[in-house]
Every structure is written in structure tokens, then in C-alpha cells.
Design a protein around this motif. Structure first.
Motif, PDB file in Angstrom:
ATOM      1  N   GLY A  70     -13.536  -8.722  -4.358  1.00 52.06           N
ATOM      2  CA  GLY A  70     -12.996  -7.807  -5.361  1.00 52.06           C
ATOM      3  C   GLY A  70     -11.531  -7.517  -5.134  1.00 52.06           C
ATOM      4  N   ARG A  71     -11.147  -7.303  -3.879  1.00 54.34           N
ATOM      5  CA  ARG A  71      -9.728  -7.073  -3.569  1.00 54.34           C
ATOM      6  C   ARG A  71      -8.892  -8.288  -3.994  1.00 54.34           C
ATOM      7  N   ALA A  72      -9.406  -9.467  -3.713  1.00 51.73           N
ATOM      8  CA  ALA A  72      -8.664 -10.683  -4.056  1.00 51.73           C
ATOM      9  C   ALA A  72      -8.499 -10.817  -5.565  1.00 51.73           C
ATOM     10  N   ASP A  73      -9.563 -10.529  -6.310  1.00 51.26           N
ATOM     11  CA  ASP A  73      -9.476 -10.665  -7.761  1.00 51.26           C
ATOM     12  C   ASP A  73      -8.543  -9.631  -8.371  1.00 51.26           C
ATOM     13  N   LEU A  74      -8.603  -8.400  -7.887  1.00 47.33           N
ATOM     14  CA  LEU A  74      -7.674  -7.383  -8.379  1.00 47.33           C
ATOM     15  C   LEU A  74      -6.241  -7.741  -8.020  1.00 47.33           C
ATOM     16  N   GLY A  75      -6.049  -8.230  -6.788  1.00 44.62           N
ATOM     17  CA  GLY A  75      -4.713  -8.633  -6.373  1.00 44.62           C
ATOM     18  C   GLY A  75      -4.157  -9.733  -7.253  1.00 44.62           C
ATOM     19  N   ALA A  76      -5.022 -10.669  -7.660  1.00 46.52           N
ATOM     20  CA  ALA A  76      -4.582 -11.760  -8.534  1.00 46.52           C
ATOM     21  C   ALA A  76      -4.117 -11.233  -9.876  1.00 46.52           C
ATOM     22  N   LEU A  77      -4.719 -10.157 -10.347  1.00 43.50           N
ATOM     23  CA  LEU A  77      -4.345  -9.602 -11.648  1.00 43.50           C
ATOM     24  C   LEU A  77      -2.983  -8.914 -11.614  1.00 43.50           C
ATOM     25  N   CYS A  78      -2.598  -8.393 -10.446  1.00 39.06           N
ATOM     26  CA  CYS A  78      -1.317  -7.676 -10.395  1.00 39.06           C
ATOM     27  C   CYS A  78      -0.327  -8.316  -9.423  1.00 39.06           C
ATOM     28  N   GLY A  79      -0.590  -9.545  -8.993  1.00 40.96           N
ATOM     29  CA  GLY A  79       0.365 -10.286  -8.181  1.00 40.96           C
ATOM     30  C   GLY A  79       0.511  -9.786  -6.760  1.00 40.96           C
ATOM     31  N   LEU A  80      -0.590  -9.310  -6.160  1.00 42.06           N
ATOM     32  CA  LEU A  80      -0.546  -8.760  -4.810  1.00 42.06           C
ATOM     33  C   LEU A  80      -1.595  -9.416  -3.926  1.00 42.06           C
ATOM     34  N   PRO A  81      -1.355  -9.484  -2.612  1.00 37.60           N
ATOM     35  CA  PRO A  81      -2.374 -10.024  -1.709  1.00 37.60           C
ATOM     36  C   PRO A  81      -3.541  -9.056  -1.573  1.00 37.60           C
ATOM     37  N   PRO A  82      -4.732  -9.569  -1.226  1.00 44.49           N
ATOM     38  CA  PRO A  82      -5.914  -8.702  -1.121  1.00 44.49           C
ATOM     39  C   PRO A  82      -5.735  -7.505  -0.199  1.00 44.49           C
ATOM     40  N   ALA A  83      -5.018  -7.696   0.904  1.00 42.15           N
ATOM     41  CA  ALA A  83      -4.851  -6.610   1.869  1.00 42.15           C
ATOM     42  C   ALA A  83      -4.037  -5.449   1.312  1.00 42.15           C
ATOM     43  N   SER A  84      -3.365  -5.672   0.194  1.00 37.88           N
ATOM     44  CA  SER A  84      -2.541  -4.618  -0.405  1.00 37.88           C
ATOM     45  C   SER A  84      -3.314  -3.766  -1.400  1.00 37.88           C
ATOM     46  N   ILE A  85      -4.598  -4.077  -1.621  1.00 30.41           N
ATOM     47  CA  ILE A  85      -5.420  -3.343  -2.579  1.00 30.41           C
ATOM     48  C   ILE A  85      -6.281  -2.321  -1.850  1.00 30.41           C
ATOM     49  N   ALA A  86      -6.253  -1.086  -2.322  1.00 33.67           N
ATOM     50  CA  ALA A  86      -7.094  -0.016  -1.769  1.00 33.67           C
ATOM     51  C   ALA A  86      -7.934   0.583  -2.880  1.00 33.67           C
ATOM     52  N   PHE A  87      -9.151   1.009  -2.544  1.00 32.59           N
ATOM     53  CA  PHE A  87     -10.052   1.620  -3.509  1.00 32.59           C
ATOM     54  C   PHE A  87     -10.055   3.139  -3.370  1.00 32.59           C
ATOM     55  N   THR A  88     -10.137   3.804  -4.499  1.00 36.63           N
ATOM     56  CA  THR A  88     -10.194   5.265  -4.533  1.00 36.63           C
ATOM     57  C   THR A  88     -11.265   5.679  -5.546  1.00 36.63           C
ATOM     58  N   GLU A  89     -11.323   6.970  -5.857  1.00 33.54           N
ATOM     59  CA  GLU A  89     -12.315   7.428  -6.829  1.00 33.54           C
ATOM     60  C   GLU A  89     -11.842   7.342  -8.270  1.00 33.54           C
ATOM     61  N   SER A  90     -10.527   7.255  -8.496  1.00 36.88           N
ATOM     62  CA  SER A  90     -10.006   7.263  -9.860  1.00 36.88           C
ATOM     63  C   SER A  90      -8.529   6.898  -9.845  1.00 36.88           C
ATOM     64  N   ALA A  91      -7.952   6.742 -11.034  1.00 35.28           N
ATOM     65  CA  ALA A  91      -6.514   6.486 -11.126  1.00 35.28           C
ATOM     66  C   ALA A  91      -5.724   7.685 -10.606  1.00 35.28           C
ATOM     67  N   VAL A  92      -6.129   8.897 -10.994  1.00 35.79           N
ATOM     68  CA  VAL A  92      -5.424  10.094 -10.526  1.00 35.79           C
ATOM     69  C   VAL A  92      -5.549  10.229  -9.011  1.00 35.79           C
ATOM     70  N   ALA A  93      -6.712   9.890  -8.454  1.00 32.52           N
ATOM     71  CA  ALA A  93      -6.880   9.931  -7.000  1.00 32.52           C
ATOM     72  C   ALA A  93      -5.952   8.928  -6.326  1.00 32.52           C
ATOM     73  N   SER A  94      -5.736   7.782  -6.969  1.00 34.98           N
ATOM     74  CA  SER A  94      -4.818   6.780  -6.420  1.00 34.98           C
ATOM     75  C   SER A  94      -3.400   7.332  -6.357  1.00 34.98           C
ATOM     76  N   LEU A  95      -2.949   7.945  -7.454  1.00 33.09           N
ATOM     77  CA  LEU A  95      -1.610   8.525  -7.479  1.00 33.09           C
ATOM     78  C   LEU A  95      -1.485   9.649  -6.463  1.00 33.09           C
ATOM     79  N   THR A  96      -2.490  10.469  -6.355  1.00 34.57           N
ATOM     80  CA  THR A  96      -2.472  11.568  -5.390  1.00 34.57           C
ATOM     81  C   THR A  96      -2.325  11.041  -3.975  1.00 34.57           C
ATOM     82  N   SER A  97      -3.123  10.042  -3.625  1.00 36.33           N
ATOM     83  CA  SER A  97      -3.056   9.461  -2.289  1.00 36.33           C
ATOM     84  C   SER A  97      -1.679   8.897  -1.992  1.00 36.33           C
ATOM     85  N   LEU A  98      -1.070   8.255  -2.999  1.00 36.61           N
ATOM     86  CA  LEU A  98       0.269   7.695  -2.815  1.00 36.61           C
ATOM     87  C   LEU A  98       1.293   8.795  -2.590  1.00 36.61           C
ATOM     88  N   LEU A  99       1.248   9.858  -3.395  1.00 27.52           N
ATOM     89  CA  LEU A  99       2.227  10.939  -3.265  1.00 27.52           C
ATOM     90  C   LEU A  99       2.088  11.667  -1.934  1.00 27.52           C
TER      91      LEU A  99
END
Length: 305
Positions: A70-99
Motif C-alpha cells: 500500500g505504501r508503494a502504491d500510494l508513493g507511486a501516485l504522488c512520486g514518493l518512495p514507500p518509506a516516505s508514506i505514513a498512515f494516519t486517521e484522516s487528512a486533518v490528522a495528517s496535517l496536524t501531525s506535520l504541524l
């Protein structure tokens, strides 16, 4: 009045994958939550059975190969390696974690477009940021790239945050072009592609990009994801550790269900996207905050880069 669909074959495949529930209803709310396929719903049930038999952590370990895929397939969609993909509970949770990891000082200027998602603005305000809306759109709401460049030079923000497509209307912003301007000006840029994944090209070169499973990817609620460009981390553009972006409350543990949807493929840059209702990712994830045991989502990408 009959409406002619641009890709009737994709429409038929979409309906066939949901044959047990389609009936005569018409669903026009994929921007909020797309309808899951029979395969995804069966996958959720199967994984919950696996957890009941083996326990959540053992089921998690058993699904590691599927998670990596799944990480590899998501990475392929946005031009990133699998190790650069992290899973969260939602889009807002992703932004929160980044901030949280960025630790920008209070009153830092964050530049957004007028189509910015309201919950994102509220989150920026909670962090004490100075949110500045760039008045650089035409009569349709589409950003003028040259005007964006001039506004960013004048404003010099600490961060640019772009909504690729607003949740309120279908205007697609020239995201890749604005990202290129930000890189030229050495301004970090984060893209909210919650309405983009499964809908438009998402390999836009952003320093970070995030989304959710439940919209155009037609997965269940409770699963989000974020990707960070390794080059941006190495250059110090984003001071984050991608592996720490993954939520400890969203234990990613699921079973990939093969969903045979072959859409009409259109070449968009280096990626191949399915036209119409696109089934792009085979990916499964379980969040411990949903269904008291987790929720799985599974979508299979049609085609390979």
C-alpha cells in the motif's frame, strides 16, 4: 433526460463492483465519502475476523507485506518512495501531525488560496499562525500563477498550504506550477490532496502531500496518509522525521483484497490514472479509533506507472 457519461465502461465497472448495494439510488457525494465496493466491505469483515481469532497485533504482523504494498502504491501516485508514506486517521490528522513536528513559531505567516478548507484554517489558528489568503484568483476561483509569485515575494511566508481541489467546488488549482514557484522562492509548500487522490494527477512535487481514503478513492472513513519528499527533509526545507508522522493510534494492519477494476487509463505525466470514478490504490489500513478494532480500506490501482 439521459446523461451521457464520458467513460461508460468505467461507470459499468464501478457499478459491478458494488452490485450488492447499488439498487436504483444515485450517489452524488463522493467529495464527502465515496461508496465502498463489495470487496472493501468484505475485506473489513475478514480482517476483523482475523483480529478476533489471532488478536490485533498478530493480525497486524500478518498484514505487513500488504501494508508495504500500500505504501508503494500510494508513493507511486504522488512520486514518493514507500518509506516516505505514513498512515494516519484522516487528512486533518495528517496535517496536524506535520504541524506538530514542524514546530513553527506562533505568528508564523501561512499563505493559502481562497479555496482553503475551513478546518485547515481553524487548525492553523489553533497553532497561532497568521493565515494570509492570497487574492490571486480569477473569476472562476483558479489561481493565477504569476500573481501568486508576486504575492509570495511580497509576503515571504514561512509556509504555503494549497488545497488542490476545494471540497466546495470542482476547480482544480494549478498546483504543480505553484509548487514550482515555491521551490524557486525556497518556501516550503504542503498540498492538501484529499479531493485529488483518485481524481487528478497528484505527483506535483510538493514538499509534503496528504489525503484520505474515503473520498474519490472510495475507501472507508478513518484512514488518512501523508507523504514527505526525502529531498525536502535532507535539505532542511521541512524539519520532520517522516516515520514519526504515522499515528500511534492508527495501527496499520489489514488484508489486501484484490478488487478487479480496470478503468479507462489516461497518461498523466509519469503516472497512469483511471478516468471517471478511479480505482487507483490497492491498500488496506486499520485504525484503532474506528469500529473499536479498526477499519480497513482497500482499493486496487488500475495500471502501473
Amino acid at each position: 433526460m439521459a446523461v451521457a457519461l464520458p467513460h461508460p465502461d468505467v461507470a459499468e465497472q464501478f457499478r459491478a463492483a458494488r452490485s450488492s448495494l447499488m439498487g436504483a439510488s444515485i450517489h452524488l457525494d463522493s467529495a464527502a465519502a465515496g461508496r465502498m465496493s463489495d470487496a472493501v466491505r468484505l475485506g473489513i469483515s475478514a480482517h476483523l475476523d482475523c483480529e478476533a481469532q489471532l488478536g490485533g497485533y498478530v493480525a497486524h504482523e500478518a498484514a505487513n507485506k500488504i501494508i508495504d504494498r500500500g505504501r508503494a502504491d500510494l508513493g507511486a501516485l504522488c512520486g514518493l518512495p514507500p518509506a516516505s508514506i505514513a498512515f494516519t486517521e484522516s487528512a486533518v490528522a495528517s496535517l496536524t501531525s506535520l504541524l506538530v513536528q514542524l514546530q513553527l513559531p506562533r505568528n508564523s505567516v501561512v499563505a493559502v488560496l481562497p479555496n482553503e478548507y475551513g478546518l485547515n484554517v481553524r487548525l492553523f489558528n489553533m497553532f497561532g499562525f497568521d493565515v494570509q489568503t492570497l487574492p490571486v484568483v480569477d473569476s472562476l476561483g483558479r489561481a493565477d500563477v504569476d500573481a501568486v509569485r508576486a504575492a509570495l515575494i511580497a509576503l515571504n511566508p514561512r509556509l504555503v498550504h494549497l488545497c488542490q481541489i476545494a471540497s466546495s467546488r470542482g476547480i482544480v488549482q494549478p498546483t504543480a506550477e505553484i509548487v514550482s514557484v515555491c521551490r524557486e522562492l525556497r518556501i516550503p509548500v504542503v498540498v492538501d490532496a484529499a479531493q485529488g487522490f483518485g481524481h487528478v494527477e497528484c505527483d506535483v512535487g510538493a514538499d509534503a502531500i496528504y489525503g484520505t481514503s474515503r473520498k474519490w478513492l472510495c475507501g472507508p472513513r478513518g484512514v488518512g496518509f501523508i507523504g514527505v519528499r526525502p529531498e525536502s527533509v535532507e535539505a532542511g526545507v521541512l524539519s520532520v522525521q517522516p516515520e514519526l508522522l504515522e499515528s500511534q493510534e492508527a495501527y496499520i494492519a489489514a488484508v489486501w483484497v484484490c478488487q478487479s477494476l480496470s478503468g479507462s487509463i489516461t497518461s498523466l505525466g509519469r503516472k497512469r490514472c483511471v478516468s471517471g470514478f478511479m480505482q487507483l490504490v490497492r491498500l488496506s489500513a486499520i485504525g484503532s479509533t474506528v469500529l473499536l478494532g479498526g477499519v480497513l480500506w482497500n482499493l486496487r490501482r488500475s495500471g502501473r506507472p
